[in-house]
Design an enzyme around this catalytic site. Structure first.
Site, PDB file in Angstrom:
ATOM      1  CE  LYS A 127      -4.541   0.601   0.281  1.00 52.58           C
ATOM      2  NZ  LYS A 127      -5.600  -0.348  -0.069  1.00 52.58           N
TER       3      LYS A 127
HETATM    4  P1  NAD Z   1     -13.029   7.607  -1.999  1.00 49.82           P
HETATM    5  O1  NAD Z   1     -11.950   8.600  -1.841  1.00 49.82           O
HETATM    6  O2  NAD Z   1     -13.634   7.403  -3.337  1.00 49.82           O
HETATM    7  O3  NAD Z   1     -14.223   7.937  -0.978  1.00 49.82           O
HETATM    8  C1  NAD Z   1     -13.981   8.065   0.385  1.00 49.82           C
HETATM    9  C2  NAD Z   1     -15.268   8.403   1.086  1.00 49.82           C
HETATM   10  O4  NAD Z   1     -15.021   8.380   2.501  1.00 49.82           O
HETATM   11  C3  NAD Z   1     -15.812   9.777   0.758  1.00 49.82           C
HETATM   12  O5  NAD Z   1     -17.221   9.711   0.644  1.00 49.82           O
HETATM   13  C4  NAD Z   1     -15.426  10.616   1.975  1.00 49.82           C
HETATM   14  O6  NAD Z   1     -16.304  11.686   2.225  1.00 49.82           O
HETATM   15  C5  NAD Z   1     -15.538   9.581   3.075  1.00 49.82           C
HETATM   16  N1  NAD Z   1     -14.770   9.951   4.263  1.00 49.82           N
HETATM   17  C6  NAD Z   1     -13.485  10.332   4.332  1.00 49.82           C
HETATM   18  N2  NAD Z   1     -13.148  10.606   5.599  1.00 49.82           N
HETATM   19  C7  NAD Z   1     -14.252  10.387   6.352  1.00 49.82           C
HETATM   20  C8  NAD Z   1     -14.556  10.496   7.721  1.00 49.82           C
HETATM   21  N3  NAD Z   1     -13.632  10.905   8.596  1.00 49.82           N
HETATM   22  N4  NAD Z   1     -15.812  10.182   8.125  1.00 49.82           N
HETATM   23  C9  NAD Z   1     -16.758   9.782   7.261  1.00 49.82           C
HETATM   24  N5  NAD Z   1     -16.526   9.659   5.937  1.00 49.82           N
HETATM   25  C10 NAD Z   1     -15.299   9.955   5.490  1.00 49.82           C
HETATM   26  O7  NAD Z   1     -12.443   6.230  -1.416  1.00 49.82           O
HETATM   27  P2  NAD Z   1     -12.859   4.741  -1.781  1.00 49.82           P
HETATM   28  O8  NAD Z   1     -11.983   4.277  -2.869  1.00 49.82           O
HETATM   29  O9  NAD Z   1     -14.325   4.638  -1.888  1.00 49.82           O
HETATM   30  O10 NAD Z   1     -12.356   3.973  -0.460  1.00 49.82           O
HETATM   31  C11 NAD Z   1     -13.160   3.883   0.712  1.00 49.82           C
HETATM   32  C12 NAD Z   1     -12.661   2.730   1.559  1.00 49.82           C
HETATM   33  O11 NAD Z   1     -12.717   1.524   0.783  1.00 49.82           O
HETATM   34  C13 NAD Z   1     -11.222   2.827   2.053  1.00 49.82           C
HETATM   35  O12 NAD Z   1     -11.116   2.221   3.303  1.00 49.82           O
HETATM   36  C14 NAD Z   1     -10.449   2.005   1.019  1.00 49.82           C
HETATM   37  O13 NAD Z   1      -9.222   1.519   1.514  1.00 49.82           O
HETATM   38  C15 NAD Z   1     -11.445   0.892   0.779  1.00 49.82           C
HETATM   39  N6  NAD Z   1     -11.263   0.158  -0.470  1.00 49.82           N
HETATM   40  C16 NAD Z   1     -11.291   0.802  -1.669  1.00 49.82           C
HETATM   41  C17 NAD Z   1     -11.130   0.079  -2.837  1.00 49.82           C
HETATM   42  C18 NAD Z   1     -11.220   0.720  -4.202  1.00 49.82           C
HETATM   43  O14 NAD Z   1     -11.223  -0.026  -5.199  1.00 49.82           O
HETATM   44  N7  NAD Z   1     -11.338   2.021  -4.328  1.00 49.82           N
HETATM   45  C19 NAD Z   1     -10.906  -1.311  -2.779  1.00 49.82           C
HETATM   46  C20 NAD Z   1     -10.902  -1.938  -1.539  1.00 49.82           C
HETATM   47  C21 NAD Z   1     -11.090  -1.181  -0.398  1.00 49.82           C
END
Ligand code: NAD
Length: 441
Positions: A127
């Site tokens: 990561k």
């Molecule tokens: P993103 O940047 O597209 O969205 C993040 C979201 O989290 C936003 O809606 C933001 O407002 C919200 N957020 C941020 N800080 C916050 C807080 N303190 N309280 C409440 N909401 C908050 O990110 P994403 O890609 O959707 O990733 C979200 C999660 O999913 C992360 O934990 C990431 O590691 C995990 N994840 C993502 C993927 C992927 O393919 N993008 C794959 C596996 C896991």
């Protein structure tokens, strides 16, 4: 004794004793280590895996300068943590967020190792990230930051060595900048053989169909397996979602097709609720325009406590780690928590939810759809192929369903929760390879 006397004796006691420091809250990596230790207790594993997996193989921390729009230079701190590459090249996302720090990236990298092992894809775990609030930068600054970061990483990444992907705060555009920078710093004759240096790219630049929605799609496949297992009808069910970015919004859009209604959402700008249902298409458009859910006209604002305690069938944390504390776990009124985010639960939350008969589908299973389709993108790039979305979705479905069943059976057989089962299955597989290969020399 009067209250005043109480105060006087309390003051004396504190004068006699050195003041005790308040215990620092557990870091994400510490929480992960406790979860891992529970998994090692039930896994059929030898000593090598226990020793080797305790820390990442490589921790790369960089300070690199970038020219800002105002002409001034600014230093940024970037990370790439390579946890393990026994099963294949390092694989894992790049996060742009102001809270990015070493302990966080270490935990996220370790989870990638276990996710790839559990899903039986030939990748290890890594990561990376930059401590930065992407919302504070113009597109031009973000491009220069991404390119400088990629250049600084140099040969620490590579299409057969370490393959980044999007995570919080990054997207397909970020990946295309990374790919282009990497390609242009190597010899031009084999540029096109290097597209698989990153996954999660745009379609035009070599991405796969189905990758953008893949994590949400995987979350939904898990929910469908859970519904079958519990004899639960999804049509007409309700869901609360924390985070309405890539994972949260795609999960909501796919669930809507199954008749599941979104009733509460929380993100970094606030919380909203509408018992009649929130239209996920309209909310996604609102978030794109306004940067967050705050002010969305189709729902009422509510407190974060209201968000957590709303009566729903499904609860999907899809934002940051360590959101569900013990206190929050006691408030939750859902039948199942499906971890779209990585590490959203504190250690104690698992115990409390188990006592309250609330199921938890753990991160390394629930959100694995992203890395599985990243693997498909990587294969397509290597073979110069483009697959149809039906092919991508059906291959993803098979892998998610099988992994779900393996976790369910292990949990039932050993009498452990599904997080412990998923981690134990993942480390058993790695341990078997260490047993076969040993360590060199
Ligand atoms: P993103 O940047 O597209 O969205 C993040 C979201 O989290 C936003 O809606 C933001 O407002 C919200 N957020 C941020 N800080 C916050 C807080 N303190 N309280 C409440 N909401 C908050 O990110 P994403 O890609 O959707 O990733 C979200 C999660 O999913 C992360 O934990 C990431 O590691 C995990 N994840 C993502 C993927 C992927 O393919 N993008 C794959 C596996 C896991």
């Amino acid at each position: 004794m009067s209250k005043n006397n109480d105060k006087a004796s309390a003051g004396k006691a504190s004068a006699d004793k050195a003041p005790t420091k308040a215990k620092a809250p557990e870091t994400f990596f510490e929480v992960h280590k406790r979860q891992l230790s529970d998994a090692f207790a039930v896994a059929d594993c030898g000593e090598p895996a226990l020793t080797i997996l305790a820390e990442p193989k490589n921790e790369i921390i960089m300070n690199f300068p970038v020219r800002m729009d105002n002409g001034k230079y600014r230093l940024f701190k970037g990370y790439r943590i390579q946890h393990n590459n026994l099963l294949g090249p390092y694989k894992g996302g790049i996060r742009f967020h102001h809270t990015v720090h070493l302990e966080e990236v270490k935990a996220l990298a370790a989870l990638m190792t276990y996710k790839c092992s559990l899903l039986q894809i030939p990748f290890g775990g890594a990561k990376g990230g930059i401590t930065i609030n992407p919302r504070e930068h113009s597109q031009q600054e973000l491009e220069r930051i991404t390119r400088r970061f990629t250049h600084h990483l140099g040969n620490n990444i590579g299409p057969e060595y370490d393959i980044p992907a999007p995570d919080m705060g990054t997207n397909s555009q970020t990946m295309v900048w990374m790919m282009d920078t990497y390609m242009n710093t190597l010899s031009s004759s084999n540029k096109n053989a290097l597209r698989h240096i990153v996954t999660g790219k745009s379609l035009l630049s070599g991405g796969s169909v189905g990758r953008q929605k893949a994590t949400g799609q995987g979350v939904v496949y898990c929910i469908q397996e859970w519904a079958k297992e519990r004899d639960f009808v999804l049509d007409g069910a309700t869901v609360s979602i924390q985070g309405f970015g890539n994972v949260g919004s795609h999960t909501a859009l796919i669930l809507a097709k199954l008749g599941v209604s979104v009733v509460a959402v929380n993100d970094h700008t606030g919380s909203i609720i509408n018992p009649e249902g929130i239209n996920p298409h309209k909310l996604r458009d609102w978030v794109r325009k306004n940067g967050g859910i705050k002010g969305y006209p189709g729902a009422a604002a509510c407190t974060k406590d209201d968000f957590w305690s709303t009566q729903v069938d499904l609860l999907i944390p899809a934002a940051m780690e360590l959101q569900v504390t013990a206190e929050v776990a006691r408030q939750i009124q859902a039948k199942v928590i499906v971890e779209g985010a990585n590490g959203p639960l504190h250690f104690e939350a698992d115990e409390i939810l188990a006592e309250r008969n609330i199921d938890v589908i753990p991160d390394i299973l629930a959100n694995a759809g992203g890395v599985v389709v990243s693997y498909f993108e990587w294969i397509q790039n290597k073979r110069s192929e483009t697959w149809e979305v039906e092919v991508v979705d059906s291959k993803l479905h098979v892998r998610m369903r099988k992994a779900y069943q393996r976790v369910r059976e292990f949990a039932e057989e050993k009498g452990v929760n599904r997080r412990v089962a998923a981690l134990a299955l993942a480390i058993e597989r790695i341990d078997q390879v260490y047993a076969e290969r040993g360590i060199f020399p």
